[in-house]
Design an enzyme around this catalytic site. Structure first.
Site, PDB file in Angstrom:
ATOM      1  N   CYS A   1      10.095   1.662   1.806  1.00  0.00           N
ATOM      2  CA  CYS A   1      11.675   0.649   2.177  1.00  0.00           C
ATOM      3  C   CYS A   1      12.505   1.104   2.074  1.00  0.00           C
ATOM      4  O   CYS A   1      13.335   0.647   3.079  1.00  0.00           O
ATOM      5  CB  CYS A   1      10.289  -0.574   0.885  1.00  0.00           C
ATOM      6  SG  CYS A   1       9.004  -1.174   1.030  1.00  0.00           S
TER       7      CYS A   1
ATOM      8  N   TRP B   1       0.539  -1.153  -0.602  1.00  0.00           N
ATOM      9  CA  TRP B   1       0.105   0.032   0.046  1.00  0.00           C
ATOM     10  C   TRP B   1       0.392   1.373  -0.227  1.00  0.00           C
ATOM     11  O   TRP B   1       0.252   2.552  -0.070  1.00  0.00           O
ATOM     12  CB  TRP B   1      -1.095  -0.032   1.438  1.00  0.00           C
ATOM     13  CG  TRP B   1       0.168  -0.359   2.536  1.00  0.00           C
ATOM     14  CD1 TRP B   1      -0.099  -1.774   2.899  1.00  0.00           C
ATOM     15  CD2 TRP B   1       0.672   0.320   3.430  1.00  0.00           C
ATOM     16  NE1 TRP B   1       0.823  -1.296   4.028  1.00  0.00           N
ATOM     17  CE2 TRP B   1       1.438  -0.018   4.488  1.00  0.00           C
ATOM     18  CE3 TRP B   1       0.759   2.188   3.144  1.00  0.00           C
ATOM     19  CZ2 TRP B   1       1.461   0.704   5.050  1.00  0.00           C
ATOM     20  CZ3 TRP B   1       1.606   2.591   4.149  1.00  0.00           C
ATOM     21  CH2 TRP B   1       2.466   1.636   5.760  1.00  0.00           C
ATOM     22  N   ASN B   2       2.346   1.264   0.484  1.00  0.00           N
ATOM     23  CA  ASN B   2       3.054   2.405   0.819  1.00  0.00           C
ATOM     24  C   ASN B   2       3.128   3.557  -1.027  1.00  0.00           C
ATOM     25  O   ASN B   2       3.123   4.427  -0.399  1.00  0.00           O
ATOM     26  CB  ASN B   2       4.133   2.180   1.762  1.00  0.00           C
ATOM     27  CG  ASN B   2       4.894   1.451   1.007  1.00  0.00           C
ATOM     28  OD1 ASN B   2       4.444   0.043  -0.211  1.00  0.00           O
ATOM     29  ND2 ASN B   2       6.443   1.617   1.065  1.00  0.00           N
TER      30      ASN B   2
ATOM     31  N   GLU C   1      11.315  -7.658  -2.433  1.00  0.00           N
ATOM     32  CA  GLU C   1      11.341  -7.071  -1.783  1.00  0.00           C
ATOM     33  C   GLU C   1      11.199  -6.793   0.080  1.00  0.00           C
ATOM     34  O   GLU C   1       9.882  -6.520  -0.376  1.00  0.00           O
ATOM     35  CB  GLU C   1      11.574  -5.327  -2.064  1.00  0.00           C
ATOM     36  CG  GLU C   1      12.075  -4.044  -1.634  1.00  0.00           C
ATOM     37  CD  GLU C   1      11.593  -2.927  -1.631  1.00  0.00           C
ATOM     38  OE1 GLU C   1      10.798  -2.018  -1.779  1.00  0.00           O
ATOM     39  OE2 GLU C   1      12.489  -3.448  -2.904  1.00  0.00           O
TER      40      GLU C   1
ATOM     41  N   LYS D   1      -2.533  -8.508  -7.402  1.00  0.00           N
ATOM     42  CA  LYS D   1      -2.884  -8.665  -6.109  1.00  0.00           C
ATOM     43  C   LYS D   1      -3.042  -7.635  -5.198  1.00  0.00           C
ATOM     44  O   LYS D   1      -1.578  -8.079  -4.267  1.00  0.00           O
ATOM     45  CB  LYS D   1      -3.106 -10.083  -4.860  1.00  0.00           C
ATOM     46  CG  LYS D   1      -3.886  -9.541  -3.529  1.00  0.00           C
ATOM     47  CD  LYS D   1      -3.599 -10.748  -3.091  1.00  0.00           C
ATOM     48  CE  LYS D   1      -2.454  -9.887  -1.850  1.00  0.00           C
ATOM     49  NZ  LYS D   1      -4.080  -8.578  -0.922  1.00  0.00           N
ATOM     50  N   PRO D   2      -3.126  -6.431  -5.194  1.00  0.00           N
ATOM     51  CA  PRO D   2      -3.085  -5.202  -4.761  1.00  0.00           C
ATOM     52  C   PRO D   2      -3.408  -5.004  -2.996  1.00  0.00           C
ATOM     53  O   PRO D   2      -4.088  -6.138  -3.096  1.00  0.00           O
ATOM     54  CB  PRO D   2      -3.652  -3.977  -5.273  1.00  0.00           C
ATOM     55  CG  PRO D   2      -3.924  -4.931  -6.746  1.00  0.00           C
ATOM     56  CD  PRO D   2      -4.284  -5.815  -6.662  1.00  0.00           C
ATOM     57  N   ASP D   3      -2.369  -4.675  -2.162  1.00  0.00           N
ATOM     58  CA  ASP D   3      -3.205  -3.997  -1.217  1.00  0.00           C
ATOM     59  C   ASP D   3      -4.208  -3.560  -1.107  1.00  0.00           C
ATOM     60  O   ASP D   3      -4.773  -2.611  -1.824  1.00  0.00           O
ATOM     61  CB  ASP D   3      -2.466  -3.668  -0.457  1.00  0.00           C
ATOM     62  CG  ASP D   3      -2.229  -3.362   1.230  1.00  0.00           C
ATOM     63  OD1 ASP D   3      -1.923  -4.578   1.712  1.00  0.00           O
ATOM     64  OD2 ASP D   3      -3.410  -2.495   2.004  1.00  0.00           O
TER      65      ASP D   3
ATOM     66  N   GLY E   1       6.969  -6.417   0.662  1.00  0.00           N
ATOM     67  CA  GLY E   1       6.082  -6.212   1.646  1.00  0.00           C
ATOM     68  C   GLY E   1       7.129  -6.293   3.015  1.00  0.00           C
ATOM     69  O   GLY E   1       8.221  -6.851   3.444  1.00  0.00           O
TER      70      GLY E   1
END
Length: 538
Positions: free
Chosen positions: A309, A178-179, A275, A202-204, A253
């Site tokens: 991240c 989501w970030n 990642e 599959k997005p958040d 994630g």
């Protein structure tokens, strides 16, 4: 700290009934939202309501996908991929260049959506749009270089021809966070498509609309409709369904979830790139330009409210400039504008959720209780929005504090003094992570030498993170528990291909000829090997 109160979005037509019609309180009309949500492969009849972190406004009812829905998504993708894999590199590149133009043309719309769903400042949402456009252009321009068959050296010079082909994996499963909801939804999938694959994404759950908008733009650019499938639902349920069917998995994630993804991929003997988390260091050396370093440190620590991240959470500053640097860093931090809305002047927006806010509060309060000093910040700001937290600088963080080695993923950074560079390098390498680092120095050669000793996948010199993140020809990813595999550059597209060697033998076969004995044939091969040794051939 400056502040700005939340802005109000335009009112849509029709009676406002947010719980049953989320678009009624959102800056987009109902038909627009409905068209995006129809892109989710779902026949369950179930949905999940999403809200903006800015003010809690309902955004959309997102259809939820079952295991059968995921299976259908993969069936559609496989059918589309079978023909897509036979298209030319030039055709794929043409579509990517159209995507580049569409993304730039629709920048305002994309940025608006990203701000509403993620709560980030507009200037950080723009970074996503720009990065996706650059990624599309890079792989379009470099497609032939990365994917064309290559000639390799054969066993018998002149008699053995070897061609290396890059064969697409098939259907790639992409699980994105989501970030950075627009760039992370698309930037890993763009090279997958360029290499001839299909994607099931599959997005958040927090940022589905932004990812669905990205899927719509791919189709508008000219990619076949079924080539990019989107499913939705809890990661613990939908994730294993994807991993159980994909030919390759790309996950961004947490390290804990990344371990489970890797284990599930290993069970199926398929590849994956991950990642994961980071506790990223920045080194401010004694000869650093203090003003430039303070500006960079502010961006490194507080871009996207620290929910990046590659953002900095640990800072090591040389004795000789420590006090002057900290003074400027604190001053820049306190001058930041916090706010909710679409104004370009906002420097930092909201955290994404109550969970993120709880983590930030817990880390800061634990550090404070155990003796750390808060140089600035350290407060929840509900006056600005539910999940706002001030950019926070801590001093005196020790190993017994939670934030010492655990990723905060929020606007919190610790400042530490060091006496010599060997000590700074050792402290930067502490812990289990190794994603990103920054070094500030006016001696580029010395800084690059130090970078080689830092156990991180990317190191930026005199920049926070943008130099490596924006250099699309360079690989990006983590060492140690920050992940495996790389995005960007040749590694970012080759991960989605199988290497196939095709050897064509002419004339002499690799066996005795015309009644020759095996012993004589072996002697001939040894003579040939010695001759090649003298000519320096491999």
């Amino acid at each position: 700290m400056s502040q700005q109160m939340p802005s109000q979005g335009p009112v849509t037509d029709g009676p406002p009934d947010p719980e049953h019609d989320p678009a009624a309180s959102y800056a987009l009309d109902r038909d627009y939202v409905a068209a995006l949500t129809r892109r989710v492969v779902s026949r369950t009849g179930e949905s999940a309501l999403t809200r903006s972190p800015l003010g809690g406004q309902p955004l959309a009812n997102i259809p939820q996908s079952s295991d059968d829905d995921v299976a259908e998504a993969f069936e559609r993708a496989r059918r589309a991929q079978a023909s897509w894999s036979r298209t030319s590199i030039d055709h794929r590149a043409e579509i990517l260049l159209r995507l580049h133009d569409i993304v730039l043309d629709r920048e305002s719309e994309i940025t608006d959506m990203t701000v509403w769903e993620s709560g980030k400042a507009r200037k950080h949402a723009f970074d996503e749009t720009f990065h996706v456009a650059l990624t599309a252009r890079y792989y379009a321009r470099k497609g032939h270089e990365h994917l064309d068959p290559e000639r390799r050296i054969g066993l018998m010079p002149g008699l053995t021809r070897v061609d290396l082909n890059r064969v697409p994996k098939g259907v790639v499963g992409i699980i994105s966070p989501w970030n950075y909801p627009f760039t992370m939804a698309l930037c890993d999938g763009i090279p997958a498509l360029m290499a001839g694959n299909a994607v099931v994404a599959k997005p958040d759950a927090h940022t589905m609309l932004t990812a669905l908008l990205g899927a719509q733009l791919l189709e508008e650019a000219g990619f076949p409709k079924d080539l990019w499938q989107v499913v939705a639902g809890p990661g613990s349920e939908v994730g294993p369904s994807i991993i159980g069917r994909a030919d390759y998995v790309c996950f961004t994630g947490s390290t804990a979830t990344g371990r489970r993804v890797a284990q599930q991929c290993a069970d199926r003997l398929i590849g994956c790139s991950l990642e994961l988390g980071g506790k990223n260091p920045i080194l401010i050396l004694r000869d650093a330009d203090i003003e430039k370093a303070a500006e960079g440190a502010t961006r490194a620590s507080f871009s996207n409210a620290g929910q990046l991240c590659v953002s900095t959470e640990r800072m090591f500053v040389a004795d000789q400039i420590h006090d002057r640097f900290v003074e400027r860093f604190v001053a820049r931090t306190e001058a930041m504008t916090l706010g909710a809305g679409h104004d370009w002047a906002i420097d930092m927006g909201s955290l994404i959720s109550q969970d993120q806010l709880d983590t930030v509060i817990a880390h800061v309060e634990d550090a404070r209780a155990k003796g750390a000093r808060v140089l600035t910040g350290g407060r929840h700001r509900p006056d600005l929005g539910r999940f706002f937290y001030e950019p926070t600088i801590l001093e005196g963080v020790t190993p017994d504090m939670t934030c010492f080695g655990n990723e905060t993923f929020g606007p919190v950074v610790s400042v530490n003094r060091f006496h010599d560079e060997t000590e700074a390098i050792a402290r930067a390498n502490e812990g289990h992570y190794g994603l990103n680092a920054s070094i500030y120095s006016q001696d580029g050669r010395r800084a690059r030498a130090i970078a080689r000793e830092i156990r991180c996948g990317t190191v930026n010199i005199n920049e926070a993170f943008g130099a490596t993140f924006g250099s699309l020809d360079a690989p990006m990813g983590g060492m140690r528990e920050s992940g495996m595999g790389r995005r960007q550059g040749s590694e970012g597209i080759h991960r989605y291909t199988e290497s196939q060697a095709v050897a064509t033998q002419r004339g002499m076969a690799f066996s005795p000829m015309l009644g020759m004995s095996n012993e004589t044939f072996a002697k001939i091969l040894k003579v040939q090997a010695r001759l090649m040794r003298r000519t320096r051939r491999p």
